[in-house]
Write a protein that holds these residues in place. Structure first.
Motif, PDB file in Angstrom:
ATOM      1  N   THR A  34       0.790  -1.209  -0.377  1.00 61.60           N
ATOM      2  CA  THR A  34       0.207  -0.208   0.012  1.00 61.60           C
ATOM      3  C   THR A  34       0.921   1.518  -0.194  1.00 61.60           C
ATOM      4  O   THR A  34       2.038   1.580   0.158  1.00 61.60           O
ATOM      5  N   ASP A  35       0.553   2.784   0.340  1.00 56.65           N
ATOM      6  CA  ASP A  35       0.986   3.642   0.401  1.00 56.65           C
ATOM      7  C   ASP A  35       1.598   3.633   1.745  1.00 56.65           C
ATOM      8  O   ASP A  35       2.571   5.364   1.640  1.00 56.65           O
ATOM      9  N   SER A  36       1.901   2.949   2.810  1.00 55.28           N
ATOM     10  CA  SER A  36       1.902   3.229   3.967  1.00 55.28           C
ATOM     11  C   SER A  36       2.553   2.183   4.317  1.00 55.28           C
ATOM     12  O   SER A  36       4.143   2.692   4.113  1.00 55.28           O
ATOM     13  N   CYS A  37       2.381   0.786   4.270  1.00 51.22           N
ATOM     14  CA  CYS A  37       3.458   0.120   4.240  1.00 51.22           C
ATOM     15  C   CYS A  37       2.812  -1.651   3.826  1.00 51.22           C
ATOM     16  O   CYS A  37       1.502  -1.486   3.408  1.00 51.22           O
ATOM     17  N   TYR A  38       3.263  -2.718   3.744  1.00 50.48           N
ATOM     18  CA  TYR A  38       2.280  -4.114   3.339  1.00 50.48           C
ATOM     19  C   TYR A  38       1.293  -4.509   4.278  1.00 50.48           C
ATOM     20  O   TYR A  38       1.154  -3.767   5.245  1.00 50.48           O
ATOM     21  N   ALA A  39       0.554  -4.765   4.221  1.00 50.83           N
ATOM     22  CA  ALA A  39      -0.615  -4.831   4.113  1.00 50.83           C
ATOM     23  C   ALA A  39      -1.176  -6.824   4.054  1.00 50.83           C
ATOM     24  O   ALA A  39      -1.135  -7.142   3.073  1.00 50.83           O
ATOM     25  N   LEU A  40      -1.619  -7.221   4.911  1.00 45.54           N
ATOM     26  CA  LEU A  40      -2.771  -8.505   4.791  1.00 45.54           C
ATOM     27  C   LEU A  40      -4.241  -8.236   4.448  1.00 45.54           C
ATOM     28  O   LEU A  40      -4.666  -7.532   4.746  1.00 45.54           O
ATOM     29  N   GLY A  41      -4.657  -9.431   3.539  1.00 50.15           N
ATOM     30  CA  GLY A  41      -6.094  -8.647   2.491  1.00 50.15           C
ATOM     31  C   GLY A  41      -6.753  -9.453   2.479  1.00 50.15           C
ATOM     32  O   GLY A  41      -6.139 -10.737   1.662  1.00 50.15           O
ATOM     33  N   CYS A  42      -8.404  -9.514   2.086  1.00 50.52           N
ATOM     34  CA  CYS A  42      -9.167 -11.193   2.239  1.00 50.52           C
ATOM     35  C   CYS A  42     -10.259 -10.101   1.996  1.00 50.52           C
ATOM     36  O   CYS A  42     -10.663  -8.823   1.280  1.00 50.52           O
ATOM     37  N   ARG A  43     -11.327 -10.915   1.561  1.00 44.92           N
ATOM     38  CA  ARG A  43     -12.829  -9.999   0.589  1.00 44.92           C
ATOM     39  C   ARG A  43     -13.826 -10.089   1.927  1.00 44.92           C
ATOM     40  O   ARG A  43     -13.150 -11.193   3.325  1.00 44.92           O
ATOM     41  N   VAL A  44     -14.470  -8.949   2.288  1.00 40.07           N
ATOM     42  CA  VAL A  44     -14.601  -8.931   3.343  1.00 40.07           C
ATOM     43  C   VAL A  44     -15.675 -10.474   4.170  1.00 40.07           C
ATOM     44  O   VAL A  44     -16.023 -10.010   5.323  1.00 40.07           O
ATOM     45  N   GLY A  45     -16.735 -10.631   3.172  1.00 42.68           N
ATOM     46  CA  GLY A  45     -17.026 -11.586   3.372  1.00 42.68           C
ATOM     47  C   GLY A  45     -16.643 -12.478   2.999  1.00 42.68           C
ATOM     48  O   GLY A  45     -16.857 -14.214   3.787  1.00 42.68           O
ATOM     49  N   ASN A  46     -15.526 -13.228   3.969  1.00 46.04           N
ATOM     50  CA  ASN A  46     -14.223 -14.192   4.378  1.00 46.04           C
ATOM     51  C   ASN A  46     -13.820 -14.113   5.666  1.00 46.04           C
ATOM     52  O   ASN A  46     -12.671 -14.170   6.254  1.00 46.04           O
ATOM     53  N   ALA A  47     -14.748 -15.467   5.921  1.00 44.85           N
ATOM     54  CA  ALA A  47     -14.654 -15.549   7.615  1.00 44.85           C
ATOM     55  C   ALA A  47     -13.497 -16.202   8.056  1.00 44.85           C
ATOM     56  O   ALA A  47     -12.569 -16.148   8.650  1.00 44.85           O
ATOM     57  N   SER A  48     -13.278 -16.947   6.821  1.00 43.45           N
ATOM     58  CA  SER A  48     -12.169 -17.875   7.304  1.00 43.45           C
ATOM     59  C   SER A  48     -10.625 -17.457   6.925  1.00 43.45           C
ATOM     60  O   SER A  48      -9.906 -17.316   7.991  1.00 43.45           O
ATOM     61  N   GLY A  49     -10.684 -16.341   6.238  1.00 41.93           N
ATOM     62  CA  GLY A  49      -9.519 -15.200   6.155  1.00 41.93           C
ATOM     63  C   GLY A  49      -9.315 -14.116   7.187  1.00 41.93           C
ATOM     64  O   GLY A  49      -8.506 -14.053   7.387  1.00 41.93           O
ATOM     65  N   ILE A  50     -10.425 -14.233   7.915  1.00 40.08           N
ATOM     66  CA  ILE A  50      -9.916 -12.864   9.227  1.00 40.08           C
ATOM     67  C   ILE A  50      -9.426 -13.731   9.911  1.00 40.08           C
ATOM     68  O   ILE A  50      -8.919 -13.307  10.775  1.00 40.08           O
ATOM     69  N   ASP A  51     -10.039 -15.260  10.477  1.00 36.16           N
ATOM     70  CA  ASP A  51      -9.225 -15.609  11.164  1.00 36.16           C
ATOM     71  C   ASP A  51      -7.768 -15.722  11.005  1.00 36.16           C
ATOM     72  O   ASP A  51      -7.237 -16.369  11.634  1.00 36.16           O
ATOM     73  N   ARG A  52      -7.797 -15.716   9.371  1.00 36.25           N
ATOM     74  CA  ARG A  52      -6.187 -16.139   8.892  1.00 36.25           C
ATOM     75  C   ARG A  52      -5.170 -14.970   9.421  1.00 36.25           C
ATOM     76  O   ARG A  52      -4.705 -14.822  10.397  1.00 36.25           O
ATOM     77  N   ILE A  53      -5.886 -14.077   9.163  1.00 35.52           N
ATOM     78  CA  ILE A  53      -5.709 -12.736   9.337  1.00 35.52           C
ATOM     79  C   ILE A  53      -5.020 -12.415  11.027  1.00 35.52           C
ATOM     80  O   ILE A  53      -4.071 -11.846  11.706  1.00 35.52           O
ATOM     81  N   ARG A  54      -6.111 -12.565  11.804  1.00 34.66           N
ATOM     82  CA  ARG A  54      -5.992 -12.833  13.325  1.00 34.66           C
ATOM     83  C   ARG A  54      -4.789 -13.742  14.233  1.00 34.66           C
ATOM     84  O   ARG A  54      -4.507 -13.595  14.496  1.00 34.66           O
ATOM     85  N   GLU A  55      -4.985 -15.597  13.439  1.00 39.03           N
ATOM     86  CA  GLU A  55      -3.438 -16.105  13.470  1.00 39.03           C
ATOM     87  C   GLU A  55      -1.757 -15.766  13.698  1.00 39.03           C
ATOM     88  O   GLU A  55      -1.646 -15.868  14.086  1.00 39.03           O
ATOM     89  N   VAL A  56      -2.103 -15.272  12.042  1.00 38.03           N
ATOM     90  CA  VAL A  56      -0.742 -13.785  11.502  1.00 38.03           C
ATOM     91  C   VAL A  56      -0.316 -13.015  12.885  1.00 38.03           C
ATOM     92  O   VAL A  56       0.690 -12.992  12.734  1.00 38.03           O
ATOM     93  N   ARG A  57      -1.486 -12.404  12.878  1.00 38.46           N
ATOM     94  CA  ARG A  57      -0.840 -11.571  13.578  1.00 38.46           C
ATOM     95  C   ARG A  57      -0.784 -11.907  15.250  1.00 38.46           C
ATOM     96  O   ARG A  57      -0.697 -11.136  16.047  1.00 38.46           O
ATOM     97  N   ASN A  58      -1.133 -12.614  15.275  1.00 37.64           N
ATOM     98  CA  ASN A  58      -1.639 -12.827  17.175  1.00 37.64           C
ATOM     99  C   ASN A  58      -3.076 -11.818  17.496  1.00 37.64           C
ATOM    100  O   ASN A  58      -2.253 -11.373  18.950  1.00 37.64           O
TER     101      ASN A  58
END
Length: 206
Positions: A34-58
């Motif tokens: 992004t214009d600030s730094c790297y980010a993790l991203g998924c579709r808004v409706g992706n429930a498992s993606g949200i859980d994976r972001i939480r897991e990666v970042r604790n």
């Protein structure tokens, strides 16, 4: 194993962007610049993606996720904005700011702050991010790629691929994009409150 995309920072290749969006539509999780730094991203409706972001970042349950929008029209569908807030946000976008605002009913409940019912929104000024958003046709659910117990976000695509190869589905490399996350401004009560000083100049909210 994560797919690796080498994308031009100013003129993103349409074929690569289409493939990246294909990963997102298949409920994949991406690491993107992004214009600030790297980010993790998924579709808004992706429930498992949200859980994976939480897991990666604790992350805990009170973390404010960010909805990354292509433009102001898209942003306006997700948050409640009065005239004064509209002018404030409009003047600072696109750019390195995340705004905390009351969410509309378009935003899934699990993405809201549990007490305040707010969500973070931003419009980035980065050609690759904008190309992904344009092709996807909807906002990206995002969180800064800051790993647990580390002080700075990862900035090199090859390093992200190496360290998160089995945690994400795709890594987009467009060169370095910095280590400073967005400046976070809470506008949920009407008066600006700077919660984090980052890439965007906080002086305009003083």
């Amino acid at each position: 194993m994560a797919k690796y995309f080498d994308v031009h920072p100013d003129n993103p290749q349409p074929r690569a962007i289409a493939q990246i969006v294909g990963v997102l539509r298949d409920d994949g999780l991406i690491a993107y610049p992004t214009d600030s730094c790297y980010a993790l991203g998924c579709r808004v409706g992706n429930a498992s993606g949200i859980d994976r972001i939480r897991e990666v970042r604790n992350l805990g349950g009170g973390h404010h996720f960010t909805l990354v929008c292509r433009d102001f029209a898209q942003l306006g569908q997700l948050v409640q904005i009065n005239n004064a807030v509209f002018r404030t946000v409009k003047a600072a976008t696109p750019g390195g700011y995340t705004f905390i605002l009351p969410a509309t009913r378009e935003v899934p409940r699990r993405l809201l702050h549990p007490k305040k019912k707010t969500v973070g929104v931003r419009i980035p000024e980065h050609a690759v991010t904008q190309a992904i958003l344009a092709e996807l046709g909807e906002p990206l659910l995002s969180s800064t790629l800051l790993l647990p117990d580390e002080e700075e976000p990862l900035t090199q695509g090859w390093e992200i691929k190496e360290r998160l190869d089995h945690a994400v589905d795709a890594v987009i490399d467009s060169g370095e994009c910095g280590t400073v996350p967005t400046t976070v401004v809470d506008l949920s009560e009407g008066t600006p409150e700077v919660l984090r000083v980052g890439a965007g100049d906080p002086a305009r909210f003083a």
